[in-house]
Design a protein around this motif. Structure first.
Motif, PDB file in Angstrom:
ATOM      1  N   LYS A 273     -15.970   5.834  -6.110  1.00  0.00           N
ATOM      2  CA  LYS A 273     -16.599   5.853  -7.437  1.00  0.00           C
ATOM      3  C   LYS A 273     -16.710   4.458  -8.033  1.00  0.00           C
ATOM      4  O   LYS A 273     -17.623   4.179  -8.786  1.00  0.00           O
ATOM      5  CB  LYS A 273     -15.802   6.749  -8.373  1.00  0.00           C
ATOM      6  CG  LYS A 273     -15.872   8.216  -8.010  1.00  0.00           C
ATOM      7  CD  LYS A 273     -15.006   9.029  -8.935  1.00  0.00           C
ATOM      8  CE  LYS A 273     -14.968  10.470  -8.470  1.00  0.00           C
ATOM      9  NZ  LYS A 273     -14.068  11.283  -9.292  1.00  0.00           N
ATOM     10  N   PHE A 274     -15.755   3.602  -7.707  1.00  0.00           N
ATOM     11  CA  PHE A 274     -15.754   2.257  -8.261  1.00  0.00           C
ATOM     12  C   PHE A 274     -16.518   1.257  -7.397  1.00  0.00           C
ATOM     13  O   PHE A 274     -16.730   0.135  -7.798  1.00  0.00           O
ATOM     14  CB  PHE A 274     -14.328   1.752  -8.471  1.00  0.00           C
ATOM     15  CG  PHE A 274     -13.629   2.460  -9.590  1.00  0.00           C
ATOM     16  CD1 PHE A 274     -13.930   2.176 -10.903  1.00  0.00           C
ATOM     17  CD2 PHE A 274     -12.683   3.435  -9.319  1.00  0.00           C
ATOM     18  CE1 PHE A 274     -13.302   2.835 -11.934  1.00  0.00           C
ATOM     19  CE2 PHE A 274     -12.039   4.095 -10.352  1.00  0.00           C
ATOM     20  CZ  PHE A 274     -12.350   3.797 -11.662  1.00  0.00           C
ATOM     21  N   ALA A 275     -16.916   1.708  -6.220  1.00  0.00           N
ATOM     22  CA  ALA A 275     -17.607   0.804  -5.309  1.00  0.00           C
ATOM     23  C   ALA A 275     -19.092   0.684  -5.618  1.00  0.00           C
ATOM     24  O   ALA A 275     -19.769  -0.154  -5.063  1.00  0.00           O
ATOM     25  CB  ALA A 275     -17.409   1.252  -3.866  1.00  0.00           C
TER      26      ALA A 275
ATOM     27  N   GLY B 224     -13.636  -2.753  10.284  1.00  0.00           N
ATOM     28  CA  GLY B 224     -14.632  -1.845  10.834  1.00  0.00           C
ATOM     29  C   GLY B 224     -15.184  -0.855   9.827  1.00  0.00           C
ATOM     30  O   GLY B 224     -14.471  -0.361   8.959  1.00  0.00           O
ATOM     31  N   GLU B 225     -16.471  -0.594   9.968  1.00  0.00           N
ATOM     32  CA  GLU B 225     -17.159   0.318   9.052  1.00  0.00           C
ATOM     33  C   GLU B 225     -16.645   1.752   9.179  1.00  0.00           C
ATOM     34  O   GLU B 225     -16.525   2.469   8.193  1.00  0.00           O
ATOM     35  CB  GLU B 225     -18.663   0.266   9.309  1.00  0.00           C
ATOM     36  CG  GLU B 225     -19.465   0.928   8.224  1.00  0.00           C
ATOM     37  CD  GLU B 225     -20.943   0.595   8.294  1.00  0.00           C
ATOM     38  OE1 GLU B 225     -21.720   1.421   7.799  1.00  0.00           O
ATOM     39  OE2 GLU B 225     -21.315  -0.462   8.831  1.00  0.00           O
ATOM     40  N   ASN B 226     -16.317   2.174  10.405  1.00  0.00           N
ATOM     41  CA  ASN B 226     -15.792   3.531  10.599  1.00  0.00           C
ATOM     42  C   ASN B 226     -14.479   3.735   9.864  1.00  0.00           C
ATOM     43  O   ASN B 226     -14.255   4.789   9.263  1.00  0.00           O
ATOM     44  CB  ASN B 226     -15.616   3.844  12.085  1.00  0.00           C
ATOM     45  CG  ASN B 226     -16.935   4.017  12.800  1.00  0.00           C
ATOM     46  OD1 ASN B 226     -17.958   4.290  12.183  1.00  0.00           O
ATOM     47  ND2 ASN B 226     -16.920   3.844  14.114  1.00  0.00           N
ATOM     48  N   LEU B 227     -13.618   2.729   9.904  1.00  0.00           N
ATOM     49  CA  LEU B 227     -12.332   2.833   9.215  1.00  0.00           C
ATOM     50  C   LEU B 227     -12.544   2.927   7.704  1.00  0.00           C
ATOM     51  O   LEU B 227     -11.921   3.756   7.033  1.00  0.00           O
ATOM     52  CB  LEU B 227     -11.433   1.637   9.552  1.00  0.00           C
ATOM     53  CG  LEU B 227     -10.079   1.610   8.856  1.00  0.00           C
ATOM     54  CD1 LEU B 227      -9.258   2.847   9.207  1.00  0.00           C
ATOM     55  CD2 LEU B 227      -9.324   0.352   9.208  1.00  0.00           C
ATOM     56  N   VAL B 228     -13.443   2.137   7.161  1.00  0.00           N
ATOM     57  CA  VAL B 228     -13.703   2.174   5.721  1.00  0.00           C
ATOM     58  C   VAL B 228     -14.286   3.533   5.331  1.00  0.00           C
ATOM     59  O   VAL B 228     -13.911   4.092   4.296  1.00  0.00           O
ATOM     60  CB  VAL B 228     -14.619   1.005   5.285  1.00  0.00           C
ATOM     61  CG1 VAL B 228     -15.046   1.154   3.837  1.00  0.00           C
ATOM     62  CG2 VAL B 228     -13.897  -0.325   5.483  1.00  0.00           C
ATOM     63  N   SER B 229     -15.138   4.090   6.156  1.00  0.00           N
ATOM     64  CA  SER B 229     -15.680   5.429   5.881  1.00  0.00           C
ATOM     65  C   SER B 229     -14.562   6.467   5.835  1.00  0.00           C
ATOM     66  O   SER B 229     -14.550   7.340   4.956  1.00  0.00           O
ATOM     67  CB  SER B 229     -16.699   5.827   6.951  1.00  0.00           C
ATOM     68  OG  SER B 229     -17.832   5.012   6.859  1.00  0.00           O
TER      69      SER B 229
ATOM     70  N   LEU C  74     -14.070  -3.670  -0.262  1.00  0.00           N
ATOM     71  CA  LEU C  74     -14.530  -2.749   0.781  1.00  0.00           C
ATOM     72  C   LEU C  74     -15.423  -3.469   1.792  1.00  0.00           C
ATOM     73  O   LEU C  74     -15.358  -3.195   2.990  1.00  0.00           O
ATOM     74  CB  LEU C  74     -15.244  -1.557   0.163  1.00  0.00           C
ATOM     75  CG  LEU C  74     -14.349  -0.605  -0.629  1.00  0.00           C
ATOM     76  CD1 LEU C  74     -15.189   0.471  -1.323  1.00  0.00           C
ATOM     77  CD2 LEU C  74     -13.275   0.030   0.243  1.00  0.00           C
ATOM     78  N   GLY C  75     -16.236  -4.393   1.326  1.00  0.00           N
ATOM     79  CA  GLY C  75     -17.063  -5.195   2.236  1.00  0.00           C
ATOM     80  C   GLY C  75     -16.208  -6.038   3.166  1.00  0.00           C
ATOM     81  O   GLY C  75     -16.493  -6.150   4.367  1.00  0.00           O
TER      82      GLY C  75
ATOM     83  N   PRO D   2     -17.456  -4.605  -9.077  1.00  0.00           N
ATOM     84  CA  PRO D   2     -17.747  -5.697  -8.133  1.00  0.00           C
ATOM     85  C   PRO D   2     -16.544  -6.050  -7.257  1.00  0.00           C
ATOM     86  O   PRO D   2     -16.707  -6.368  -6.080  1.00  0.00           O
ATOM     87  CB  PRO D   2     -18.136  -6.875  -9.024  1.00  0.00           C
ATOM     88  CG  PRO D   2     -18.422  -6.322 -10.360  1.00  0.00           C
ATOM     89  CD  PRO D   2     -17.720  -5.012 -10.459  1.00  0.00           C
ATOM     90  N   PHE D   3     -15.339  -5.969  -7.835  1.00  0.00           N
ATOM     91  CA  PHE D   3     -14.139  -6.285  -7.051  1.00  0.00           C
ATOM     92  C   PHE D   3     -13.932  -5.262  -5.936  1.00  0.00           C
ATOM     93  O   PHE D   3     -13.697  -5.634  -4.780  1.00  0.00           O
ATOM     94  CB  PHE D   3     -12.903  -6.337  -7.962  1.00  0.00           C
ATOM     95  CG  PHE D   3     -11.646  -6.648  -7.204  1.00  0.00           C
ATOM     96  CD1 PHE D   3     -11.325  -7.954  -6.888  1.00  0.00           C
ATOM     97  CD2 PHE D   3     -10.800  -5.634  -6.776  1.00  0.00           C
ATOM     98  CE1 PHE D   3     -10.176  -8.251  -6.156  1.00  0.00           C
ATOM     99  CE2 PHE D   3      -9.659  -5.914  -6.056  1.00  0.00           C
ATOM    100  CZ  PHE D   3      -9.345  -7.224  -5.741  1.00  0.00           C
ATOM    101  N   VAL D   4     -14.008  -3.977  -6.276  1.00  0.00           N
ATOM    102  CA  VAL D   4     -13.808  -2.925  -5.276  1.00  0.00           C
ATOM    103  C   VAL D   4     -14.872  -3.039  -4.192  1.00  0.00           C
ATOM    104  O   VAL D   4     -14.562  -2.933  -2.996  1.00  0.00           O
ATOM    105  CB  VAL D   4     -13.793  -1.527  -5.931  1.00  0.00           C
ATOM    106  CG1 VAL D   4     -13.781  -0.429  -4.877  1.00  0.00           C
ATOM    107  CG2 VAL D   4     -12.579  -1.376  -6.848  1.00  0.00           C
TER     108      VAL D   4
END
Length: 138
Positions: free
Chosen positions: A135-137, A119-124, A111-112, A105-107
């Motif tokens: 894996k932890f998300a 930005g979503e692109n950067l997180v991807s 990430l959210g 839940p923390f990860v």
């Protein structure tokens, strides 16, 4: 503009973490991102969300050799792993004081927060650079 204090407040409230645990876990993940992602991507995070330097200083040092987190670190080292492996990441988050049931839940929450503010692109791109983080998300 959001800042890291806002995320720490959210994590402590929604996950019931202490401020110290939330800061250490956040700092540890950010340090992992700093070490594994491109310098341009990390710079984008720094620009998008101020206050990262103090969190990096809060990251676990990896010197704790006791308990489960110490055992995970020893196992990871024995097999040639590093903090970028899922086992190493779990050990680092354990050293921060994060219990095993709160890691995913923390990860996910972190990430959210990054998606919303950097930005979503950067997180991807980050998840491509650091697949064990995904894996932890969940």
């Amino acid at each position: 503009m959001a800042n890291w204090a806002e995320f720490i407040g959210q994590a402590t409230q929604t996950l019931g973490l202490s401020e110290g645990t939330a800061k250490a876990a956040t700092g540890g993940i950010l340090k992992l991102i700093q070490n594994k992602a491109s310098s341009d991507d990390f710079a984008k995070i720094k620009e998008s969300i101020p206050g990262i330097d103090s969190l990096l200083q809060s990251a676990p040092s990896g010197e704790n050799t006791g308990g489960l987190s110490g055992l995970l670190s020893k196992i990871t080292s024995a097999f040639g792993g590093s903090g970028s492996s899922a086992l190493g990441l779990a050990g680092m988050l354990g050293q921060s004081g994060l219990s095993s049931e709160k890691i995913a839940p923390f990860v996910s929450q972190l990430l959210g927060f990054l998606k919303t503010n950097a930005g979503e692109n950067l997180v991807s791109k980050l998840l491509s650079s650091i697949p064990d983080l995904k894996k932890f998300a969940g």
